[in-house]
Design an enzyme around this catalytic site. Structure first.
Site, mmCIF file in Angstrom:
data_model
loop_
_atom_site.group_PDB
_atom_site.id
_atom_site.type_symbol
_atom_site.label_atom_id
_atom_site.label_comp_id
_atom_site.label_asym_id
_atom_site.label_seq_id
_atom_site.Cartn_x
_atom_site.Cartn_y
_atom_site.Cartn_z
ATOM 1 N N TYR A 209 0.840 -1.195 0.000
ATOM 2 C CA TYR A 209 0.000 0.000 0.000
ATOM 3 C C TYR A 209 0.873 1.243 0.000
ATOM 4 O O TYR A 209 2.039 1.219 0.399
ATOM 5 C CB TYR A 209 -0.946 0.013 1.207
ATOM 6 C CG TYR A 209 -0.265 0.154 2.553
ATOM 7 C CD1 TYR A 209 -0.037 1.416 3.111
ATOM 8 C CD2 TYR A 209 0.152 -0.964 3.271
ATOM 9 C CE1 TYR A 209 0.580 1.550 4.349
ATOM 10 C CE2 TYR A 209 0.764 -0.838 4.500
ATOM 11 C CZ TYR A 209 0.979 0.423 5.041
ATOM 12 O OH TYR A 209 1.598 0.554 6.261
ATOM 13 N N CYS A 210 0.295 2.336 -0.489
ATOM 14 C CA CYS A 210 0.926 3.650 -0.437
ATOM 15 C C CYS A 210 -0.202 4.672 -0.353
ATOM 16 O O CYS A 210 -1.357 4.307 -0.125
ATOM 17 C CB CYS A 210 1.836 3.891 -1.644
ATOM 18 S SG CYS A 210 1.010 3.764 -3.249
ATOM 19 N N THR A 211 0.088 5.937 -0.534
ATOM 20 C CA THR A 211 -0.939 6.961 -0.338
ATOM 21 C C THR A 211 -2.057 6.875 -1.364
ATOM 22 O O THR A 211 -3.239 6.856 -1.020
ATOM 23 C CB THR A 211 -0.311 8.364 -0.385
ATOM 24 O OG1 THR A 211 0.694 8.454 0.624
ATOM 25 C CG2 THR A 211 -1.363 9.436 -0.138
ATOM 26 N N GLY A 213 -1.586 4.878 -4.605
ATOM 27 C CA GLY A 213 -1.495 3.698 -5.459
ATOM 28 C C GLY A 213 -0.360 3.687 -6.457
ATOM 29 O O GLY A 213 0.102 2.623 -6.863
ATOM 30 N N ILE A 240 -4.223 4.463 0.486
ATOM 31 C CA ILE A 240 -4.782 4.750 1.806
ATOM 32 C C ILE A 240 -5.971 5.690 1.703
ATOM 33 O O ILE A 240 -6.941 5.572 2.463
ATOM 34 C CB ILE A 240 -3.701 5.363 2.720
ATOM 35 C CG1 ILE A 240 -2.531 4.387 2.883
ATOM 36 C CG2 ILE A 240 -4.271 5.716 4.086
ATOM 37 C CD1 ILE A 240 -1.298 5.023 3.498
#
Length: 282
Positions: A209-211, A213, A240
């Protein structure tokens, strides 16, 4: 309703696709953003687009409508956030790039590796997208969902693809599921971290996951390119931000999401986090 449309907002989106005419796309963004008085960063590469712009909500919605008319952007996930107070904090405006409009042609949307010997992986090999609901279900059961997604047959690992100034203030925390935090200062360090920790990833079900995508697209493809034992890599679609929209109480995400929280408000006063500002400039 008119007053609501007049508040400030921020728009984030990216699209990986072959761009047939970079100059024409550059001209579109230059004309459209200037006419709508949008400020921020637009990065254009032969393989896609990465955009973070701010302005009036009504203008951002007009921008989205114009972009949707371009076939290149079919299926794009537009993340639009209202944030009435973002222009009131000069530090936030400067750090987020909302004090000017920067449109640049680049080789890569995100610099995957600082090492010239490391080739960018094929994006067609990126990890499978999981919706926020699917991602949450996996975490609830500590590694068990149906239909070709992680099961209890292999250990599930969470891998955070963000930088240390982001993970320091918030990350996913789930009982019985380990969260790997590379604690990198810049995204281009992630490939080296993956190489050094490949034994921990091999044979597991990796949930990345990241902020928003975009960083998981390249990183998940890189992990999968390592071959046998690295096939089961998945990524949180929309990052997220989409997860917190689906789970307003935060769900399994604990802390704060750099730069926005689930109420669509800028949550950091950079003056209170000088070490984060310093690292962000890198």
């Amino acid at each position: 309703m008119a007053e609501e449309k007049d508040v400030n907002g921020v728009l984030l989106y990216y699209k990986y696709a072959n761009v047939p005419d970079l100059n024409a796309l550059h001209n579109f963004y230059n004309s459209n953003c200037q006419s709508l008085r949008l400020l921020g960063r637009v990065r254009l590469a032969p393989h896609g687009v990465n955009v973070t712009v701010g302005g009036k909500l009504s203008c951002l919605e007009e921008h989205i409508a114009a972009v949707k008319l371009i076939n290149l952007f079919d299926g794009t996930d537009f993340k639009l956030a209202s944030c009435q107070d973002f222009q009131s904090n000069d530090n936030i405006v400067k750090e987020c790039g909302f004090n000017s409009l920067s449109i640049r042609l680049v080789k890569e949307l995100v610099t995957f590796s600082s090492c010239p010997l490391v080739k960018s992986p094929l994006l067609s090999n990126a990890g499978k997208h999981l919706s926020a609901a699917e991602f949450n279900t996996i975490l609830q059961s500590a590694g068990s969902v149906e239909n070709d997604v992680p099961t209890n047959r292999s250990r599930v690992l969470l891998l955070d693809a963000r930088n240390v100034y982001e993970t320091r203030i918030g990350k996913f925390q789930t009982p019985n599921v380990e969260t790997l935090d590379p604690k990198i200062r810049q995204y281009s360090d992630l490939s080296t971290w993956i190489d050094c920790h490949s034994e921990r990833l091999q044979g597991t079900k990796v949930l990345m996951y990241c902020t928003g995508g975009i960083r998981c697209e390249m990183a998940s493809a890189y992990i999968r390119s390592k071959g046998a034992g690295f096939e089961n890599v998945y990524q949180l679609f929309g990052g997220i931000q989409r997860y917190m929209e689906q789970f307003p109480d935060g769900g399994f995400f604990k802390g704060k999401n750099f730069v926005f929280d689930h109420r669509k408000q800028l949550l950091l006063n950079f003056a209170d986090f000088p070490q984060i500002v310093e690292e962000h400039r890198d």
